[in-house]
Motif scaffolding. Structure first.
Motif, mmCIF file in Angstrom:
data_model
loop_
_atom_site.group_PDB
_atom_site.id
_atom_site.type_symbol
_atom_site.label_atom_id
_atom_site.label_comp_id
_atom_site.label_asym_id
_atom_site.label_seq_id
_atom_site.Cartn_x
_atom_site.Cartn_y
_atom_site.Cartn_z
ATOM 1 N N HIS A 253 0.188 -36.898 26.981
ATOM 2 C CA HIS A 253 -0.482 -37.550 25.854
ATOM 3 C C HIS A 253 0.554 -38.406 25.113
ATOM 4 O O HIS A 253 1.683 -37.957 24.902
ATOM 5 C CB HIS A 253 -1.095 -36.488 24.925
ATOM 6 N N CYS B 145 1.321 -32.704 29.007
ATOM 7 C CA CYS B 145 0.019 -33.304 29.300
ATOM 8 C C CYS B 145 0.066 -34.835 29.339
ATOM 9 O O CYS B 145 -0.931 -35.474 29.637
ATOM 10 C CB CYS B 145 -1.032 -32.842 28.289
ATOM 11 N N ASP C 42 0.978 -39.289 22.027
ATOM 12 C CA ASP C 42 1.284 -39.085 20.612
ATOM 13 C C ASP C 42 1.715 -37.648 20.346
ATOM 14 O O ASP C 42 1.121 -36.695 20.856
ATOM 15 C CB ASP C 42 0.039 -39.425 19.775
ATOM 16 N N SER C 43 2.761 -37.505 19.528
ATOM 17 C CA SER C 43 3.215 -36.176 19.122
ATOM 18 C C SER C 43 3.635 -36.238 17.662
ATOM 19 O O SER C 43 3.915 -37.301 17.119
ATOM 20 C CB SER C 43 4.376 -35.705 19.997
ATOM 21 N N ARG D 114 8.949 -31.257 18.279
ATOM 22 C CA ARG D 114 7.682 -31.985 18.227
ATOM 23 C C ARG D 114 6.526 -31.105 18.712
ATOM 24 O O ARG D 114 6.736 -30.200 19.505
ATOM 25 C CB ARG D 114 7.762 -33.240 19.109
ATOM 26 N N CYS E 141 -2.458 -31.158 23.408
ATOM 27 C CA CYS E 141 -2.391 -29.798 23.962
ATOM 28 C C CYS E 141 -1.723 -28.798 23.012
ATOM 29 O O CYS E 141 -1.678 -27.610 23.314
ATOM 30 C CB CYS E 141 -1.692 -29.793 25.318
ATOM 31 N N CYS F 166 2.621 -31.630 20.397
ATOM 32 C CA CYS F 166 1.684 -32.571 21.003
ATOM 33 C C CYS F 166 0.356 -32.533 20.241
ATOM 34 O O CYS F 166 -0.148 -31.447 19.920
ATOM 35 C CB CYS F 166 1.463 -32.222 22.476
ATOM 36 N N GLN F 167 -0.220 -33.704 19.992
ATOM 37 C CA GLN F 167 -1.488 -33.797 19.269
ATOM 38 C C GLN F 167 -2.660 -33.343 20.138
ATOM 39 O O GLN F 167 -3.673 -32.903 19.613
ATOM 40 C CB GLN F 167 -1.738 -35.237 18.791
ATOM 41 N N ARG G 227 5.833 -39.347 24.199
ATOM 42 C CA ARG G 227 4.876 -38.826 25.177
ATOM 43 C C ARG G 227 5.154 -37.342 25.446
ATOM 44 O O ARG G 227 6.295 -36.931 25.605
ATOM 45 C CB ARG G 227 5.014 -39.613 26.468
ATOM 46 N N CYS G 228 4.101 -36.538 25.471
ATOM 47 C CA CYS G 228 4.209 -35.099 25.738
ATOM 48 C C CYS G 228 4.640 -34.873 27.191
ATOM 49 O O CYS G 228 4.031 -35.431 28.111
ATOM 50 C CB CYS G 228 2.863 -34.412 25.489
ATOM 51 N N ARG H 265 4.746 -27.370 22.147
ATOM 52 C CA ARG H 265 5.921 -27.891 21.451
ATOM 53 C C ARG H 265 7.036 -28.206 22.437
ATOM 54 O O ARG H 265 7.169 -27.563 23.472
ATOM 55 C CB ARG H 265 6.417 -26.885 20.416
#
Length: 168
Positions: free
Chosen positions: A8, A6, A10-11, A29, A34, A31-32, A2-3, A37
């Motif tokens: 989210h 945000c 998935d990363s 990583r 926002c 974030c997919q 988890r980011c 990194r």
């Protein structure tokens, strides 16, 4: 993962690197959602199973505390104790198991402690192996002497290294 920005779920892993001799993996990583990194640190958890069946995380600090107690009043410095604890942890982790019985941790301590200080070894062994009498100490001291003779080349010191010599 988890980011943290945000939230989210998935990363994507951008980069992975090992640290501390492979015990830790640092991952960079992205974030997919926002595109920010962040870094994560992954460490393999080693669990110790106590005699009671309770499981707790392996702790190098507990090894240091136990060995320090055994070395109390002995000419052993903190650096030597820290190195011993590191050696024990490496030995235990090298077995590759996620869980290890506390008995095996104790066994992993005995060898390096014997090399470090024989008196501290006897103190630790007397508690670890639940010595109940002088005979237990005597037996362990005899084993130490036998091991020392084997390391020094064996033989009876009364022979001064001469085997099979006889005076006529």
């Amino acid at each position: 993962m988890r980011c943290p920005y945000c939230r989210h779920p998935d990363s994507r892993v951008v980069d992975s690197r090992e640290a501390e001799d492979g015990q830790i993996i640092r991952r960079r990583r992205a974030c997919q959602a926002c595109t920010r990194r962040f870094t994560t640190v992954e460490e393999a958890v080693l669990a110790v199973v106590k005699r009671s069946g309770v499981t707790e995380p392996f702790s190098r600090e507990k090894i240091i505390a136990g060995v320090r107690k055994a070395c109390q009043g002995r000419p052993v410095d903190d650096d030597a104790i820290a190195l011993l604890a590191q050696r024990v942890e490496e030995t235990v982790r090298a077995r590759g198991a996620a869980e290890i019985p506390s008995h095996e941790v104790g066994l992993a301590i005995l060898g390096p402690l014997r090399e470090l200080d024989e008196v501290a070894y006897l103190r630790f062994a007397s508690v670890y192996r639940s010595f109940e009498s002088l005979e237990d100490f005597e037996r362990e001291i005899q084993a130490l002497r036998a091991a020392k003779q084997n390391e020094d080349g064996g033989g009876d010191p009364a022979h001064n290294g001469r085997v099979g010599t006889a005076k006529s």
